[in-house]
Design a protein around this motif. Structure first.
Motif, PDB file in Angstrom:
ATOM      1  N   ARG A 196       0.837  -1.205   0.000  1.00 23.68           N
ATOM      2  CA  ARG A 196       0.000   0.000   0.000  1.00 23.68           C
ATOM      3  C   ARG A 196       0.871   1.255   0.000  1.00 23.68           C
ATOM      4  NH1 ARG A 196      -3.948   1.920   4.918  1.00 23.68           N
ATOM      5  NH2 ARG A 196      -4.151   4.048   4.214  1.00 23.68           N
ATOM      6  N   ARG A 197       1.930   1.221   0.803  1.00 27.65           N
ATOM      7  CA  ARG A 197       2.782   2.400   0.887  1.00 27.65           C
ATOM      8  C   ARG A 197       3.457   2.682  -0.463  1.00 27.65           C
ATOM      9  NH1 ARG A 197       7.585   3.128   2.283  1.00 27.65           N
ATOM     10  NH2 ARG A 197       8.019   1.144   3.292  1.00 27.65           N
ATOM     11  N   LEU A 198       3.838   1.622  -1.151  1.00 28.77           N
ATOM     12  CA  LEU A 198       4.548   1.819  -2.423  1.00 28.77           C
ATOM     13  C   LEU A 198       3.625   2.344  -3.522  1.00 28.77           C
ATOM     14  CD1 LEU A 198       6.875  -1.336  -2.575  1.00 28.77           C
ATOM     15  CD2 LEU A 198       7.308   0.902  -1.540  1.00 28.77           C
ATOM     16  N   PHE A 199       2.376   1.920  -3.500  1.00 26.16           N
ATOM     17  CA  PHE A 199       1.494   2.252  -4.627  1.00 26.16           C
ATOM     18  C   PHE A 199       0.508   3.384  -4.360  1.00 26.16           C
ATOM     19  CE2 PHE A 199       3.015  -1.889  -6.046  1.00 26.16           C
ATOM     20  CZ  PHE A 199       3.217  -1.652  -7.393  1.00 26.16           C
ATOM     21  N   GLN A 200       0.189   3.660  -3.084  1.00 26.53           N
ATOM     22  CA  GLN A 200      -0.877   4.644  -2.872  1.00 26.53           C
ATOM     23  C   GLN A 200      -0.482   6.050  -3.320  1.00 26.53           C
ATOM     24  OE1 GLN A 200      -4.019   4.303  -0.246  1.00 26.53           O
ATOM     25  NE2 GLN A 200      -3.394   6.049   0.979  1.00 26.53           N
ATOM     26  N   THR A 201      -1.378   6.669  -4.057  1.00 23.93           N
ATOM     27  CA  THR A 201      -1.172   8.056  -4.502  1.00 23.93           C
ATOM     28  C   THR A 201      -2.496   8.790  -4.295  1.00 23.93           C
ATOM     29  OG1 THR A 201      -2.031   7.755  -6.740  1.00 23.93           O
ATOM     30  CG2 THR A 201       0.299   7.209  -6.411  1.00 23.93           C
ATOM     31  N   PRO A 202      -2.517  10.111  -4.521  1.00 15.07           N
ATOM     32  CA  PRO A 202      -3.786  10.828  -4.367  1.00 15.07           C
ATOM     33  C   PRO A 202      -4.879  10.355  -5.331  1.00 15.07           C
ATOM     34  CG  PRO A 202      -1.966  12.365  -4.242  1.00 15.07           C
ATOM     35  CD  PRO A 202      -1.378  11.044  -4.655  1.00 15.07           C
ATOM     36  N   TYR A 203      -4.538   9.659  -6.406  1.00 18.86           N
ATOM     37  CA  TYR A 203      -5.586   9.159  -7.310  1.00 18.86           C
ATOM     38  C   TYR A 203      -5.782   7.656  -7.189  1.00 18.86           C
ATOM     39  CZ  TYR A 203      -1.464   8.032 -10.119  1.00 18.86           C
ATOM     40  OH  TYR A 203      -0.245   7.553 -10.534  1.00 18.86           O
ATOM     41  N   TYR A 204      -4.988   6.995  -6.341  1.00 16.29           N
ATOM     42  CA  TYR A 204      -5.088   5.532  -6.235  1.00 16.29           C
ATOM     43  C   TYR A 204      -5.182   5.177  -4.753  1.00 16.29           C
ATOM     44  CZ  TYR A 204      -3.874   0.594  -7.276  1.00 16.29           C
ATOM     45  OH  TYR A 204      -3.877  -0.783  -7.398  1.00 16.29           O
ATOM     46  N   ALA A 205      -6.412   5.097  -4.257  1.00 12.23           N
ATOM     47  CA  ALA A 205      -6.648   4.835  -2.835  1.00 12.23           C
ATOM     48  C   ALA A 205      -6.643   3.338  -2.584  1.00 12.23           C
ATOM     49  CB  ALA A 205      -8.001   5.415  -2.425  1.00 12.23           C
ATOM     50  N   ILE A 206      -5.944   2.922  -1.550  1.00  9.87           N
ATOM     51  CA  ILE A 206      -5.819   1.494  -1.251  1.00  9.87           C
ATOM     52  C   ILE A 206      -6.347   1.228   0.151  1.00  9.87           C
ATOM     53  CG2 ILE A 206      -4.161  -0.367  -0.874  1.00  9.87           C
ATOM     54  CD1 ILE A 206      -2.362   1.246  -2.971  1.00  9.87           C
ATOM     55  N   ARG A 207      -7.288   0.310   0.238  1.00  7.54           N
ATOM     56  CA  ARG A 207      -7.798  -0.094   1.557  1.00  7.54           C
ATOM     57  C   ARG A 207      -7.238  -1.464   1.873  1.00  7.54           C
ATOM     58  NH1 ARG A 207     -13.854   2.362   0.494  1.00  7.54           N
ATOM     59  NH2 ARG A 207     -12.952   4.271  -0.342  1.00  7.54           N
ATOM     60  N   GLU A 208      -6.767  -1.641   3.082  1.00 13.70           N
ATOM     61  CA  GLU A 208      -6.190  -2.934   3.467  1.00 13.70           C
ATOM     62  C   GLU A 208      -7.255  -3.829   4.062  1.00 13.70           C
ATOM     63  OE1 GLU A 208      -2.600  -2.783   5.791  1.00 13.70           O
ATOM     64  OE2 GLU A 208      -2.166  -0.784   5.010  1.00 13.70           O
ATOM     65  N   MET A 209      -7.155  -5.134   3.778  1.00 15.02           N
ATOM     66  CA  MET A 209      -8.079  -6.085   4.381  1.00 15.02           C
ATOM     67  C   MET A 209      -7.411  -7.443   4.528  1.00 15.02           C
ATOM     68  SD  MET A 209     -10.704  -6.476   1.157  1.00 15.02           S
ATOM     69  CE  MET A 209     -11.729  -7.661   2.014  1.00 15.02           C
ATOM     70  N   ALA A 210      -7.987  -8.285   5.379  1.00 16.61           N
ATOM     71  CA  ALA A 210      -7.389  -9.611   5.616  1.00 16.61           C
ATOM     72  C   ALA A 210      -8.098 -10.703   4.822  1.00 16.61           C
ATOM     73  CB  ALA A 210      -7.444  -9.927   7.112  1.00 16.61           C
ATOM     74  N   ASP A 211      -9.262 -10.393   4.253  1.00 20.09           N
ATOM     75  CA  ASP A 211     -10.099 -11.431   3.637  1.00 20.09           C
ATOM     76  C   ASP A 211      -9.629 -11.782   2.216  1.00 20.09           C
ATOM     77  OD1 ASP A 211     -12.125 -13.164   2.938  1.00 20.09           O
ATOM     78  OD2 ASP A 211     -13.651 -11.605   2.758  1.00 20.09           O
ATOM     79  N   VAL A 212      -8.533 -12.532   2.140  1.00 21.74           N
ATOM     80  CA  VAL A 212      -7.943 -12.898   0.852  1.00 21.74           C
ATOM     81  C   VAL A 212      -8.896 -13.754   0.019  1.00 21.74           C
ATOM     82  CG1 VAL A 212      -6.069 -14.188  -0.246  1.00 21.74           C
ATOM     83  CG2 VAL A 212      -5.613 -12.789   1.780  1.00 21.74           C
ATOM     84  N   ARG A 213      -9.467 -14.789   0.622  1.00 20.99           N
ATOM     85  CA  ARG A 213     -10.324 -15.710  -0.127  1.00 20.99           C
ATOM     86  C   ARG A 213     -11.582 -15.003  -0.632  1.00 20.99           C
ATOM     87  NH1 ARG A 213      -8.339 -20.627  -1.369  1.00 20.99           N
ATOM     88  NH2 ARG A 213     -10.322 -21.644  -0.935  1.00 20.99           N
ATOM     89  N   GLY A 214     -12.178 -14.209   0.233  1.00 23.35           N
ATOM     90  CA  GLY A 214     -13.393 -13.490  -0.165  1.00 23.35           C
ATOM     91  C   GLY A 214     -13.113 -12.562  -1.342  1.00 23.35           C
ATOM     92  N   LEU A 215     -12.008 -11.832  -1.253  1.00 24.50           N
ATOM     93  CA  LEU A 215     -11.654 -10.914  -2.339  1.00 24.50           C
ATOM     94  C   LEU A 215     -11.416 -11.683  -3.641  1.00 24.50           C
ATOM     95  CD1 LEU A 215      -9.404  -7.845  -2.383  1.00 24.50           C
ATOM     96  CD2 LEU A 215      -8.719  -9.773  -3.789  1.00 24.50           C
ATOM     97  N   GLU A 216     -10.725 -12.823  -3.546  1.00 27.06           N
ATOM     98  CA  GLU A 216     -10.432 -13.578  -4.766  1.00 27.06           C
ATOM     99  C   GLU A 216     -11.688 -14.147  -5.403  1.00 27.06           C
ATOM    100  OE1 GLU A 216      -6.300 -15.436  -5.230  1.00 27.06           O
ATOM    101  OE2 GLU A 216      -7.225 -16.311  -3.464  1.00 27.06           O
ATOM    102  N   VAL A 217     -12.603 -14.617  -4.571  1.00 24.24           N
ATOM    103  CA  VAL A 217     -13.854 -15.161  -5.102  1.00 24.24           C
ATOM    104  C   VAL A 217     -14.633 -14.051  -5.819  1.00 24.24           C
ATOM    105  CG1 VAL A 217     -16.120 -16.023  -4.386  1.00 24.24           C
ATOM    106  CG2 VAL A 217     -14.043 -17.151  -3.579  1.00 24.24           C
TER     107      VAL A 217
END
Lengths: 372, 372
Positions: A196-217
């Motif tokens: 997140r730190r490497l990619f986040q910019t004012p036009y690219y908002a990144i939210r962190e989450m732990a739910d890997v399987r849910g996101l992939e599905v």
């Protein structure tokens, strides 16, 4: 607008994945297609050293960029600092990487990663933007992260750290710095935070989450369900419906309901479905993009084999086509309850079913009556 | 395609609301605008006796239909069996009705129902397709059903049975028999079942539910949130963004998250938000319709008072404009947690806030960083 770190000196040292707050990092992106190339923009804007490596299918893209032309898919010039590597230069591309990004198509992911893994320093975090389902060696269909873990050599298994990316993000828009919000998911907080730190910019908002399987599905199935919106457009084009906004909206809600069942079955969180990875990504995929186009062609009456041939010839055959079949297998292998819209899509796309009749049945239930 | 009961004889008798399975019912629809007129189609296709009553603002619509012209808003001829009544004929219109439908705008609802109530036989079920929030006599903003109940004369309070309708249903498409799926909600099963039986057709699927408050909150707030999608289109039109699909999708997911908070606050069900009344209706309203148009005009830089003037002149000012202010009051009166997108819409539409900056803040959080 964007604060860059180009002028700061690269400070070496520190453990992999623990790049210091202010330092410039080395990021290697595997796959020079739409999303791999688009991700060079936020990473470069943040002042990092970005390497874009093209697979053996990306030679023409890499060559064009090397000749100083715009990236042929994005139709934009990459930032001048981005180093591009040809498929034979994989070792060079990966050398010293603080973070590696897998942006290869889902079918290409394992072949590429099998070559990349032996070249990675243990502990290098891997971020994956590839979506979809893959068939594992034992025949079971599973999400990409499971297939990646299965493909890992022993030496990397301990401490392997994977971050998966989901949410509504058309590459063409991200590369043009249109405000975009996505989720980065990992069971480990450290690589997630780093990415997140490497990619986040004012036009690219990144939210962190732990739910890997849910996101992939969500990411995998939204490609399948997006085809339903295209089918509606095709039915209108063919003159079978006068319009289809009401129907599309009903199918959209139905798709979210089915994604909820799928996500629950992997013990994922409902918030993943109602947030960016589910509702957000299905919206962007259903409204625009090549899955919708696939559906429109099929819905207007063209048989599937012809749609596949035409889109393949234009290099525009997209993941939704395979996702319907893989998704249907995935649901069956897990003995999930009835998913009427997924079944309807399978009937239409793989068995020559009539789109109008099958969609109507999915919305209205089997006897032309609404399901409660 | 549609089985009608026109040839069957009307069998009188039975209690109000307990019209027999096969009998022809008398349905009176109050309000001859888009949705009231569109509902005459499924009701007529089912062979019922339909009366469409126009308010004092609908005279031109009723007159056109009487002259044998197409309904001026729907641009379609109503079924020949539909009886149309002028605003002075309210008693005639309501006489013998088995079910009354309120299809008046939210502001018009109480003035019309105050005239209608004394003319209704006790126990006549009322179905309401009006959406939005209303200010009650005590100053609190509440959903329409609460305001309707408050406005009831004593004689009708006991046994009053209300069914509210929500879900994605553009009237223009329903009237053209495009497959449409909606929810009918009531705390009582009997009037809900009756209403469903009278209106359900092969192109109009009705799902029954008990979550009246949840459905109403979704229906009211979706008008406000749909304006966000229009604002994005306006920003693109004004050249401030190159495109906006990613942003729209993020705002869509944000809206669903905020609707979840709103629905939970009235002890509604999450399934109402993730189903047709929330996800489905927000989709249709955000993609098409006049709330989107309002947003597009405001987002392209036109000040709100001018947007309101232009749309009012075209009789196209829609509920979303008021819904933003009423919604903000509703959330404050209930001391709900922060709803950043609703607050941003309020800032943009009522306080001259810059659309680009306010939307960006709603997606990215206050310091340009993504909210977790």
């Amino acid at each position: 607008m964007v604060e860059t770190r180009r002028d700061r000196r690269w400070r070496p040292g520190g453990l992999k994945g623990s790049v210091q707050e202010d330092s410039v990092a080395r990021i290697t992106i595997l796959g020079a297609g739409f999303m791999g190339s688009a991700l060079t923009f936020p990473a470069s804007d943040n002042g990092h050293r970005v390497t874009l490596w093209g697979t053996w299918l990306d030679d023409h893209l890499i060559e064009a960029v090397r000749r100083g032309e715009a990236h042929p898919k994005l139709r934009l010039h990459l930032s001048p600092g981005v180093r591009v590597c040809h498929h034979a230069q994989l070792a060079e591309a990966l050398s010293g990487a603080d973070l590696v990004v897998n942006a290869v198509t889902s079918e290409g992911t394992l072949p590429v990663l099998r070559r990349a893994f032996p070249l990675l320093a243990p502990g290098t975090p891997l971020m994956s933007v590839s979506k979809g389902l893959l068939r594992r060696q034992d025949g079971r269909v599973d999400t990409i992260s499971a297939a990646i873990r299965e493909g890992l050599p022993r030496s990397l298994r301990r401490g392997f750290r994977l971050v998966v990316v989901g949410g509504p993000s058309k590459a063409m828009e991200l590369a043009r710095r249109v405000p975009t919000a996505v989720c980065y998911a990992s069971a480990d907080a450290a690589p997630r935070r780093l990415a997140r730190r490497l990619f986040q910019t004012p036009y690219y908002a990144i939210r962190e989450m732990a739910d890997v399987r849910g996101l992939e599905v969500c990411s995998a199935f939204k490609n399948a369900y997006a085809i339903a919106a295209g089918l509606c457009d095709g039915l209108v084009k063919a003159g079978r419906w006068e319009a289809s906004t009401n129907t599309k909206a009903a199918l959209f809600a139905q798709a979210i309901g089915e994604m909820e069942i799928l996500v629950r079955s992997v013990r994922g969180k409902l918030a993943t479905v109602t947030g960016l990875p589910g509702v957000g990504d299905l919206f962007v995929t259903g409204v625009a993009g090549r899955n919708r186009t696939f559906g429109e062609m099929r819905g207007s009456g063209m048989p599937t084999h012809q749609v596949v041939a035409e889109l393949s010839a234009r290099d525009e055959l997209t993941e939704g086509y395979a996702a319907i079949r893989m998704g249907q297998t995935y649901a069956r292998q897990r003995r999930l309850p009835d998913l009427p819209l997924l079944a309807a899509l399978h009937r239409i796309v793989y068995r020559g079913g009539d789109a109008e009749r099958a969609l109507r049945r999915a919305v209205f239930g089997s006897r032309g009556r609404a399901r409660a």
